[in-house]
Design a protein around this motif. Structure first.
Motif, PDB file in Angstrom:
ATOM      1  N   VAL A  33       0.852  -1.179   0.000  1.00 36.39           N
ATOM      2  CA  VAL A  33       0.000   0.000   0.000  1.00 36.39           C
ATOM      3  C   VAL A  33       0.891   1.232   0.000  1.00 36.39           C
ATOM      4  CG1 VAL A  33      -1.731   1.296   1.266  1.00 36.39           C
ATOM      5  CG2 VAL A  33      -1.805  -1.191   1.254  1.00 36.39           C
ATOM      6  N   SER A  34       0.544   2.181  -0.857  1.00 33.06           N
ATOM      7  CA  SER A  34       1.376   3.365  -0.937  1.00 33.06           C
ATOM      8  C   SER A  34       0.571   4.602  -0.577  1.00 33.06           C
ATOM      9  CB  SER A  34       1.933   3.473  -2.353  1.00 33.06           C
ATOM     10  OG  SER A  34       2.886   4.483  -2.372  1.00 33.06           O
ATOM     11  N   GLY A 176      17.754   4.129  -7.437  1.00 30.05           N
ATOM     12  CA  GLY A 176      17.456   2.855  -8.078  1.00 30.05           C
ATOM     13  C   GLY A 176      17.817   1.650  -7.243  1.00 30.05           C
ATOM     14  N   GLU A 177      19.027   1.669  -6.641  1.00 26.55           N
ATOM     15  CA  GLU A 177      19.477   0.501  -5.899  1.00 26.55           C
ATOM     16  C   GLU A 177      18.571   0.200  -4.703  1.00 26.55           C
ATOM     17  OE1 GLU A 177      23.135   2.089  -3.233  1.00 26.55           O
ATOM     18  OE2 GLU A 177      23.292   2.662  -5.343  1.00 26.55           O
ATOM     19  N   VAL A 178      18.041   1.268  -4.078  1.00 24.90           N
ATOM     20  CA  VAL A 178      17.149   1.062  -2.934  1.00 24.90           C
ATOM     21  C   VAL A 178      15.790   0.543  -3.402  1.00 24.90           C
ATOM     22  CG1 VAL A 178      15.928   2.225  -1.047  1.00 24.90           C
ATOM     23  CG2 VAL A 178      18.306   2.783  -1.517  1.00 24.90           C
ATOM     24  N   LEU A 179      15.289   1.144  -4.493  1.00 21.87           N
ATOM     25  CA  LEU A 179      13.987   0.703  -5.004  1.00 21.87           C
ATOM     26  C   LEU A 179      14.038  -0.752  -5.471  1.00 21.87           C
ATOM     27  CD1 LEU A 179      12.737   3.847  -6.940  1.00 21.87           C
ATOM     28  CD2 LEU A 179      12.171   3.100  -4.630  1.00 21.87           C
ATOM     29  N   ASP A 180      15.196  -1.178  -6.037  1.00 17.27           N
ATOM     30  CA  ASP A 180      15.334  -2.574  -6.461  1.00 17.27           C
ATOM     31  C   ASP A 180      15.121  -3.527  -5.292  1.00 17.27           C
ATOM     32  OD1 ASP A 180      15.775  -1.834  -9.001  1.00 17.27           O
ATOM     33  OD2 ASP A 180      17.964  -2.044  -8.945  1.00 17.27           O
ATOM     34  N   LEU A 193       3.924  -0.861   3.730  1.00 20.08           N
ATOM     35  CA  LEU A 193       3.276   0.445   3.687  1.00 20.08           C
ATOM     36  C   LEU A 193       4.335   1.453   3.299  1.00 20.08           C
ATOM     37  CD1 LEU A 193       1.208  -1.220   5.350  1.00 20.08           C
ATOM     38  CD2 LEU A 193       0.718   0.875   6.615  1.00 20.08           C
ATOM     39  N   ILE A 194       4.133   2.139   2.192  1.00 22.48           N
ATOM     40  CA  ILE A 194       5.189   2.986   1.654  1.00 22.48           C
ATOM     41  C   ILE A 194       4.706   4.418   1.519  1.00 22.48           C
ATOM     42  CG2 ILE A 194       6.758   3.344  -0.279  1.00 22.48           C
ATOM     43  CD1 ILE A 194       6.307   0.372  -0.986  1.00 22.48           C
ATOM     44  N   VAL A 195       5.453   5.331   2.158  1.00 24.49           N
ATOM     45  CA  VAL A 195       5.243   6.755   1.885  1.00 24.49           C
ATOM     46  C   VAL A 195       6.354   7.164   0.943  1.00 24.49           C
ATOM     47  CG1 VAL A 195       5.342   9.064   2.847  1.00 24.49           C
ATOM     48  CG2 VAL A 195       4.162   7.264   4.087  1.00 24.49           C
ATOM     49  N   SER A 196       6.021   7.642  -0.227  1.00 23.66           N
ATOM     50  CA  SER A 196       7.089   7.949  -1.181  1.00 23.66           C
ATOM     51  C   SER A 196       6.602   8.942  -2.220  1.00 23.66           C
ATOM     52  CB  SER A 196       7.554   6.668  -1.865  1.00 23.66           C
ATOM     53  OG  SER A 196       8.560   6.950  -2.801  1.00 23.66           O
ATOM     54  N   HIS A 197       7.572   9.592  -2.847  1.00 29.07           N
ATOM     55  CA  HIS A 197       7.246  10.449  -3.978  1.00 29.07           C
ATOM     56  C   HIS A 197       7.726   9.836  -5.287  1.00 29.07           C
ATOM     57  CE1 HIS A 197       5.781  13.582  -1.432  1.00 29.07           C
ATOM     58  NE2 HIS A 197       6.886  13.572  -0.716  1.00 29.07           N
ATOM     59  N   GLU A 198       8.180   8.569  -5.234  1.00 30.15           N
ATOM     60  CA  GLU A 198       8.668   7.907  -6.448  1.00 30.15           C
ATOM     61  C   GLU A 198       7.470   7.317  -7.190  1.00 30.15           C
ATOM     62  OE1 GLU A 198      11.711   7.875  -7.565  1.00 30.15           O
ATOM     63  OE2 GLU A 198      12.539   8.949  -5.843  1.00 30.15           O
ATOM     64  N   MET A 199       6.796   8.169  -7.984  1.00 28.04           N
ATOM     65  CA  MET A 199       5.538   7.739  -8.589  1.00 28.04           C
ATOM     66  C   MET A 199       5.724   6.571  -9.555  1.00 28.04           C
ATOM     67  SD  MET A 199       3.380   9.497  -7.093  1.00 28.04           S
ATOM     68  CE  MET A 199       3.521  10.836  -5.928  1.00 28.04           C
ATOM     69  N   ASP A 237      -4.424  18.016  -9.316  1.00 30.07           N
ATOM     70  CA  ASP A 237      -3.452  19.100  -9.169  1.00 30.07           C
ATOM     71  C   ASP A 237      -2.105  18.572  -8.659  1.00 30.07           C
ATOM     72  OD1 ASP A 237      -2.766  21.846  -9.186  1.00 30.07           O
ATOM     73  OD2 ASP A 237      -2.925  21.832  -6.988  1.00 30.07           O
ATOM     74  N   PHE A 238      -2.178  17.718  -7.595  1.00 31.62           N
ATOM     75  CA  PHE A 238      -0.969  17.155  -6.999  1.00 31.62           C
ATOM     76  C   PHE A 238      -0.212  16.301  -8.012  1.00 31.62           C
ATOM     77  CE2 PHE A 238       1.003  13.462  -4.936  1.00 31.62           C
ATOM     78  CZ  PHE A 238       1.960  14.114  -4.181  1.00 31.62           C
ATOM     79  N   LEU A 239      -0.944  15.409  -8.681  1.00 34.22           N
ATOM     80  CA  LEU A 239      -0.291  14.514  -9.640  1.00 34.22           C
ATOM     81  C   LEU A 239       0.296  15.300 -10.798  1.00 34.22           C
ATOM     82  CD1 LEU A 239      -2.825  11.559  -9.623  1.00 34.22           C
ATOM     83  CD2 LEU A 239      -0.501  11.550  -8.726  1.00 34.22           C
ATOM     84  N   GLY A 240      -0.406  16.365 -11.210  1.00 39.75           N
ATOM     85  CA  GLY A 240       0.115  17.210 -12.274  1.00 39.75           C
ATOM     86  C   GLY A 240       1.469  17.788 -11.904  1.00 39.75           C
ATOM     87  N   LYS A 241       1.665  18.067 -10.620  1.00 39.95           N
ATOM     88  CA  LYS A 241       2.924  18.684 -10.203  1.00 39.95           C
ATOM     89  C   LYS A 241       4.046  17.674 -10.071  1.00 39.95           C
ATOM     90  CE  LYS A 241       1.050  22.703  -7.907  1.00 39.95           C
ATOM     91  NZ  LYS A 241       0.269  23.058  -6.731  1.00 39.95           N
ATOM     92  N   VAL A 242       3.733  16.441  -9.638  1.00 37.41           N
ATOM     93  CA  VAL A 242       4.828  15.509  -9.360  1.00 37.41           C
ATOM     94  C   VAL A 242       5.144  14.587 -10.524  1.00 37.41           C
ATOM     95  CG1 VAL A 242       4.490  15.510  -6.874  1.00 37.41           C
ATOM     96  CG2 VAL A 242       3.272  13.840  -8.257  1.00 37.41           C
TER      97      VAL A 242
END
Lengths: 243, 332
Positions: A33-34, A176-180, A193-199, A237-242
């Protein structure tokens, strides 16, 4: 099947600041879940409330069907089953990588140092840092530190993992190495449970995305729903920005 | 075109005048002026032959010129460091020489009173017995301070508001009471409450109470340097409060705290001298007894020398440890 985490009308205020205004969620086993949303929308606070690093002002939290606010619950035992990865790594600077990983299994799980060391080394191998076992954190790069931090959390063999903006403090080439490593954990069936801005990562890895706004869950759905068909102007609006 | 452009730049960037200091800092000028200063010093008027006003005017001018000359060199960062060292040494020795020559002090009497060697010889063994009392007292008080201070800092870090209020009161009150007052109260007032403390216990208690407050503050500052993220990481792994303290917070705070603690230890060792007012036979008390017995202040000088000999290395040690903690910049 019972949800592994159930949160009901959670409120949290810091003095006058009402950060969470009634959040209710359910997370199933092996679900990823993000949480997304603007800064200050309460994403991190929500994670921190679930393992009681912050005491909620009101609301109830069940983990594995147990209300963790009951007096007979030892919160340390609950936390031992929830691994947490922080934005600022928070490795213990006075210990080597392997000691960072061994600390909690030895102190909390009471397993022998020998066994903890073997397990720690295999975890370091898993995150690709077997040769850095005896380095102190200050000798490691940001990405390596975060991978050690993940291995440290995994050493407790948690059933749930929380990631609080795990890549926000990293240089772009180390993300990248962490996301892998995280993607590998997700594929192994860890509840995350992930809080992230890596869409991009969320779109790939998450089963469900929750958009928080001003302490409430405004919108939730599959990544496809949220990213391609957002319902609310705030989300759009938020998604448009990130993106 | 290129030449005219550069000459234009030369004009725009140039100063109107080369500053005077540029010429003054040249070695040849400095050497000549030094020679002149020395000549001036040699021909100073004799105080017995001229008026006092004229003599002191000349002396002040000489000292002013001398200081200016040294400052010009010391404030010039292009001069090498060893030259500055020599200049500083030269300044101090010149001032000492002038003081010796013109101050009108009676050096023979001074030495007879304060550096009387026969009296010195007879004093050392008594003073060393005093020193051993001083050292034992300060070591005992130091360890109890560390115990009290650490305990208070740990309790305080748990942030129970009412308990912290009490702790803050203790710390603030005992930091604002002079140790000497505390000793007098303990020694002369407490017997009326039915509590008799001998002089050793009085000193020990007073130093522990007073320096315990300082040590508590030191430990608190040390514990606060450990970021809250460290504690959160440990707690999120399932470590209890106590385990977090023992494995994470204290090991990170101690290296930062040790130099400050040693500094407290030095201050405390000096403050044992105050115990002489409640008749603890420590170093200063022994020196004062010898002073009355031999009607000479020489033993006091000896005591000062002993304090210096014991504490100066400790002070250097603190500097060394601080440098190791900071690992930055030169320290003197």
């Amino acid at each position: 099947m019972d949800p592994i985490i159930r949160v009901e009308s959670l409120h949290k205020s810091f003095r006058d600041l009402h950060v969470l205004r009634g959040v209710s969620i359910e997370v199933n086993r092996s679900e990823v879940v993000s949480f997304i949303g603007r800064s200050g929308s309460g994403k991190s606070t929500l994670l921190r409330c679930i393992n009681r690093l912050e005491e909620p002002t009101s609301g109830e939290i069940w983990i594995d069907g147990v209300n963790i606010h009951e007096p007979y619950i030892d919160i340390n035992k609950v936390r031992a089953e929830i691994g947490m990865v922080f934005q600022s790594f928070n490795l213990f600077p006075h210990m080597t990588a392997i000691d960072n990983i061994m600390l909690a299994p030895v102190c909390v799980r009471k397993i022998s140092r020998q066994e903890a060391k073997e397990r720690g080394l295999s975890l370091l191998e898993k995150v690709g840092l077997a040769e850095k076992a005896n380095e102190y954190p200050e000798k490691l790069s940001g990405g390596q530190r975060q991978r050690v931090a993940i291995a440290r959390a995994l050493a407790m063999q948690p059933r749930i993992m929380f990631f609080d903006e795990p890549t926000s403090a990293l240089d772009p080439e180390m993300v990248g190495e962490v996301l892998d490593v995280m993607a590998q954990m997700a594929s192994e069936g860890m509840t995350m449970l992930i809080v992230s801005h890596e869409m991009g990562f969320i779109r790939e890895a998450a089963d469900r995305v929750l958009f928080l706004d001003e302490g409430k869950i405004l919108e939730e759905g599959t990544p496809d729903d949220i990213f391609n068909r957002p319902q609310f102007p705030v989300t759009r609006d938020f998604l448009g920005k990130v993106l | 075109m290129a030449t005219s452009y550069s000459s234009d730049a030369l004009q725009r960037f140039s100063r109107k005048h080369i500053p005077l200091l540029y010429y003054i800092r040249k070695p040849i000028f400095l050497l000549i002026s030094l020679a002149l200063i020395i000549v001036y010093a040699c021909f100073l008027p004799n105080p017995q032959e001229t008026s006092a006003f004229f003599f002191y005017l000349n002396l002040s001018v000489l000292i002013a010129v001398l200081v200016c000359w040294c400052v010009i060199i010391l404030a010039d960062w292009e001069k090498p460091e060893y030259v500055k060292m020599l200049v500083a040494f030269f300044l101090l020795s010149m001032l000492a020489l002038l003081f010796y020559r013109f101050s009108g002090a009676d050096w023979a009497r001074l030495i007879h009173f304060f550096f009387n060697f026969p009296i010195m010889k007879g004093s050392w063994h008594v003073l060393f017995r005093g020193l051993s009392t001083t050292v034992i007292l300060s070591i005992c008080s130091f360890f109890s301070c560390v115990f009290v201070g650490l305990l208070i800092a740990i309790v305080r870090s748990f942030k129970y508001h009412s308990v912290n209020l009490l702790i803050t009161m203790y710390v603030d009150i005992f930091r604002s009471i002079p140790v000497i007052v505390l000793m007098v109260v303990l020694f002369f007032v407490f017997p009326f409450l039915g509590m008799y403390l001998n002089s050793y216990l009085t000193t020990f208690t007073a130093l522990t109470l007073s320096y315990g407050a300082y040590t508590a503050e030191t430990f608190r500052a040390g514990l606060e340097t450990v970021s809250s993220g460290q504690v959160e990481a440990a707690r999120s792994l399932g470590l209890s409060r106590w385990q977090t303290l023992r494995k994470i917070t204290i090991p990170q705070a101690v290296p930062i705290v040790i130099p400050v603690l040693t500094g407290n230890m030095i201050a405390m060792m000096k403050d044992t001298a105050i115990a002489s007012i409640v008749a603890t036979p420590e170093l200063l008390k022994s020196a004062r007894e010898l002073y009355t017995a031999k009607t000479s202040p020489t033993p006091l000088i000896c005591a000062a020398i002993i304090f210096l000999a014991v504490l100066l290395p400790l002070v250097r040690l603190v500097n060394h440890m601080e440098r190791r903690v900071n690992k930055s910049g030169p320290h003197y």
